[in-house]
Every structure is written in structure tokens, then in C-alpha cells.
Write an enzyme that holds these catalytic residues in place. Structure first.
Site, mmCIF file in Angstrom:
data_model
loop_
_atom_site.group_PDB
_atom_site.id
_atom_site.type_symbol
_atom_site.label_atom_id
_atom_site.label_comp_id
_atom_site.label_asym_id
_atom_site.label_seq_id
_atom_site.Cartn_x
_atom_site.Cartn_y
_atom_site.Cartn_z
ATOM 1 N N LEU A 1 11.527 0.982 -11.036
ATOM 2 C CA LEU A 1 11.964 1.565 -9.773
ATOM 3 C C LEU A 1 13.256 2.346 -9.923
ATOM 4 O O LEU A 1 14.213 1.844 -10.538
ATOM 5 C CB LEU A 1 12.178 0.455 -8.743
ATOM 6 C CG LEU A 1 12.973 0.815 -7.477
ATOM 7 C CD1 LEU A 1 12.205 1.834 -6.640
ATOM 8 C CD2 LEU A 1 13.304 -0.430 -6.664
ATOM 9 N N SER A 2 13.317 3.541 -9.364
ATOM 10 C CA SER A 2 14.548 4.328 -9.248
ATOM 11 C C SER A 2 15.180 4.583 -10.612
ATOM 12 O O SER A 2 14.603 5.291 -11.425
ATOM 13 C CB SER A 2 15.514 3.627 -8.285
ATOM 14 O OG SER A 2 16.562 4.479 -7.928
ATOM 15 N N ALA A 3 16.376 4.016 -10.881
ATOM 16 C CA ALA A 3 16.943 4.162 -12.220
ATOM 17 C C ALA A 3 15.987 3.574 -13.248
ATOM 18 O O ALA A 3 15.843 4.086 -14.368
ATOM 19 C CB ALA A 3 18.308 3.482 -12.305
ATOM 20 N N MET B 1 18.079 4.588 -5.941
ATOM 21 C CA MET B 1 19.177 3.790 -6.450
ATOM 22 C C MET B 1 19.890 4.554 -7.557
ATOM 23 O O MET B 1 19.436 4.597 -8.692
ATOM 24 C CB MET B 1 18.636 2.484 -7.006
ATOM 25 C CG MET B 1 18.049 1.604 -5.932
ATOM 26 S SD MET B 1 17.533 0.051 -6.618
ATOM 27 C CE MET B 1 16.901 -0.708 -5.160
#
Length: 416
Positions: A162-164, A1
Site C-alpha cells: 500500500l502507498s509507499a 501515505m
């Protein structure tokens, strides 16, 4: 993301060309990541907390407080991915189920489209990824509020995302190693990759630096800090095309180098229903200082395993929660928050394992002499979990719980 465009800050704004490019990518990527609307279902009840500090990053704080929360509980900070919210991450990650069972406080930080058009944490901006400023300071202030208002234990503070949010987890571990005992980066990136690279390059194909170079970027985030470094778990789907799996290797290099460890795992096992590759990097005292979990057959997201089993959790009701292994369960084990054993033959991270826990109450001096704790820089740390127990002397007293053998956590209110 991935991230979107820069939030207005005190530094010079990006050039018009970058501004146009980032704005376009924000729309394209945000739409792609949004996916279909999830089916209606009951939501986890979150409580918004205001007035938690100066909040320079303009974030929102939510808390999930389980019924019957013990006094002085651990606290886990959870950071959502782009296009998500605190509510989505609470509803689908499985963390609230584990908080109910294991007795820890959950703090969910949330960013907005005013900060970032795709609702990403700004892990790539120096105004937000440095100690004592921007979003990093806002999250630190949330921890202080959890300790003050909810009586959370300041020596048992953890972070995951998660992700960012995973990249921001690495930011928090680097900028506040004195606050977080451990963290779990899910599909994130090494700290300060964007020092000399585009965020898009960092995400995919990734940036290759040597372990010492990566480690130095973390040391530079808090130059006066002398350790110990937070324990770090790294989770990746081996089919991730948004944040390339190469970043798992670079993150491993960064954190094993900080702990003075080889980049060759001490042991490798398979965990969960899909035989996730579970690599552990052990410190000299047997502590799992770093672990890498490579989940087969999934792309970008926080892997979950819906169900009622001990090692199951989460929901696939929103995008970027692939059905696989309950990563939150194993992350809680790595943090030392879970004393249960899933019975699947997999190797646990950190504090897992069944059996009856043994407890000892003694001064910090006596705990060190008995081999249940270590000392560095005049402070005492529980062996295994690395939790800060305060000054190394005969006046400060703590109860340590051993589970499994050789792994100790501070349990001043959690032992018979």
C-alpha cells in the site's frame, strides 16, 4: 501515505533547506495519517525472522505461516504503508485469511523510524530503489530466506503493498523481474518517477510520461533482463487525494508498454459489492498481463470488505483500510492463488474461477508442445500465470494445473 526525510546514505545528503522541509512534512503528514487509535482486537500471530542476509536496508522480516501449509507453497510479500507496521497490515489487510484458505506463505517486511521518520519504505531514494542495494536487496533476501527456510516455491513469488509499500512493490517488480511472477500496486506510483521529479510531485498531481518512456525506466533497472515481465495489478480509490488516481493511468502505461500491449483495455467489467471498474489487458495467449481496478467512493488505502463470505476479508480497525471491496481477495485471484468463485458476476483476475481443476504432469518440452506452456530464452513458462518452470528440455518435469480454462499454474504438490 507519503515519504518523509532521507535516511543517511552513501550519497550526498539533501541540502539544509530540503532537510528542514522534509522533517516538517514528516511530522505533519505522519500525524495526519496516524488517525485515531484502533479498537482493541485479536492480532495475527507473526514470527520475526532474523539473519536472512546482509540486510543493507535495515528492514525487519516477519512471516505468517498457516497451519497445514503444503510443501513448496507460493510466497506473497506484503509491504505496509507509512505510519503502519507489519502487524497492522497483517491484522487489517485480510491476507492471512486468504493464506489460511489457499495455502501460501506470507512475508511481511517492515521499516522503522530510523530509516524514515514516518515509517515509509524509501521508494524514492536511489540507494533503496535499485537492484542489489538498500531496501530492495533486503526484500529480495527475505524471499531467498523464505525459499531456503520454509521450502517456498521460487517460481511462485508475488508482492503487494500500500502507498509507499505500493511504490516499493513497483520497485521490486522493476528491479527483480526474475524473482517476482506478479505484483499488485495499491495506491502506489510508477517506478523511478523521482528520477527527475520531486516525490511530492509524483504523488500529487502526478507526472505524465508516455508509455515507452515509463517502460524504459523499468528496463534500465535491470538492463540485461530479457523477460518475461511480471504481471501487474493496479488498485486505486477514485477519491484519493494523497496519491492522485492519475498514477493508476501512468502505472498502466508503464506496464502495458513493457508487455507490448495497447493502453486500451481488452475487456472491462464490474467486480465486488461496489461495482469496482475492472480493466484487463490481455496478452496474445489470453493471459491477463495487466489489470487496473478503480474503486469508487474511497480515498487513500487498501480497500477491505469485513465479513465471512468467500470474497470478503479484512478489517476497518485501523486507518487506511476503507470499507469497500476485499482487494486482497481479488489480488490473490490475479496471482492465481485462489480457485474459488465469489458468485457475484464479476470478472476475475488471472487464476480465479470455479470448477474442478485439471492437472498434467510432463516434461517442460512436452508441456510446451501441448500448449500448456511457452518458451523464451531457453526457459519454460506456464501459460497464463507466466511462472518460470526452468529449462526447456525433456529432463525437467512439472505438474501444471489448469483453472480456469487456459490458465496454468505450477502445482507439483497441489494436484491429485
Amino acid at each position: 501515505m507519503p515519504f518523509a526525510r532521507y535516511r543517511t546514505a552513501s550519497t550526498a545528503p539533501p541540502t539544509p533547506r530540503w532537510r528542514r522541509l522534509l522533517a516538517v512534512l514528516a511530522v505533519v503528514l505522519g500525524t495526519a495519517l496516524a488517525g485515531p487509535a484502533p479498537a482493541a482486537r485479536a492480532s495475527v500471530t507473526l514470527t520475526e525472522v532474523t539473519g536472512f542476509g546482509s540486510n543493507p536496508g535495515a528492514l525487519t522480516m516477519y512471516v505468517y505461516r498457516p497451519a497445514g501449509l503444503p510443501a513448496h507453497p507460493p510466497v506473497v510479500v506484503a509491504l505496509h504503508g507509512c505510519t503502519q507496521s507489519a502487524q497492522v497490515y497483517a491484522d487489517d489487510s485480510g491476507l492471512p485469511k486468504l493464506a489460511d484458505r489457499d495455502g501460501f506463505l506470507l512475508v511481511f517486511a517492515q521499516t522503522t523510524t530510523a530509516n524514515n521518520p514516518s515509517q515509509c519504505f524509501n521508494w524514492f531514494q536511489t540507494t533503496d530503489n535499485r537492484r542489489d542495494q538498500g531496501e530492495a536487496l533486503s526484500i529480495r533476501q527475505m524471499v531467498s530466506q523464505a525459499v531456503t527456510a520454509y521450502g517456498a516455491d521460487p517460481q511462485r513469488v508475488y508482492v503487494t503493498g500500500l502507498s509507499a509499500g505500493g511504490a516499493m512493490t513497483a520497485v521490486m517488480l522493476a528491479t527483480y523481474p526474475d524473482v517476482f511472477s506478479a505484483g499488485a500496486v495499491v495506491a502506489g506510483l510508477p517506478y523511478d518517477c523521482t528520477k527527475d521529479n520531486s516525490p511530492y510531485t509524483c504523488m500529487n498531481p502526478g507526472v505524465d510520461l508516455g508509455p515507452d518512456a515509463w517502460a524504459q525506466r523499468v528496463r534500465d533497472a535491470y538492463p540485461s533482463y530479457r523477460g518475461p515481465w511480471p504481471r501487474t495489478a493496479i488498485w486505486y480509490g477514485d477519491q484519493d487525494t494523497t496519491v492522485a488516481p492519475r498514477n493508476a493511468t501512468e502505472l498502466r502505461d508503464q506496464w502495458t508498454a513493457l508487455h507490448g500491449l495497447s493502453q486500451t483495455p481488452t475487456r472491462t467489467t464490474a467486480i465486488g459489492p461496489d461495482a469496482t471498474q475492472h480493466d484487463e489487458y490481455l496478452a496474445a495467449d489470453g493471459t491477463v498481463a495487466v489489470e487496473v481496478d478503480r474503486v469508487p467512493g474511497i480515498g487513500h488505502g487498501t480497500p477491505v470488505d469485513p465479513g465471512t463470505g468467500t470474497a470478503q476479508c479484512g478489517s476497518t480497525g485501523a486507518p487506511y483500510f476503507p470499507d469497500s471491496i476485499c482487494s486482497s481477495y481479488w489480488i490473490a485471484r490475479f496471482f492465481g492463488l485462489d480457485d474459488t468463485d465469489p458468485g457475484d458476476g464479476g470478472g476475475g483476475g488471472g487464476g480465479g474461477g470455479g470448477g474442478t481443476a485439471a492437472c498434467w504432469t510432463a516434461s517442460n518440452y512436452a508441456q510446451v508442445q501441448a500448449g500448456r506452456a511457452t518458451t523464451a530464452g531457453g526457459l519454460t513458462y506456464a501459460k497464463g500465470s507466466g511462472q518460470n518452470m526452468g529449462l526447456y528440455n525433456t529432463f525437467v518435469t512439472h505438474t501444471l494445473k489448469e483453472s480456469p480454462a487456459g490458465y496454468y499454474t505450477v502445482a507439483d504438490t497441489g494436484c491429485p
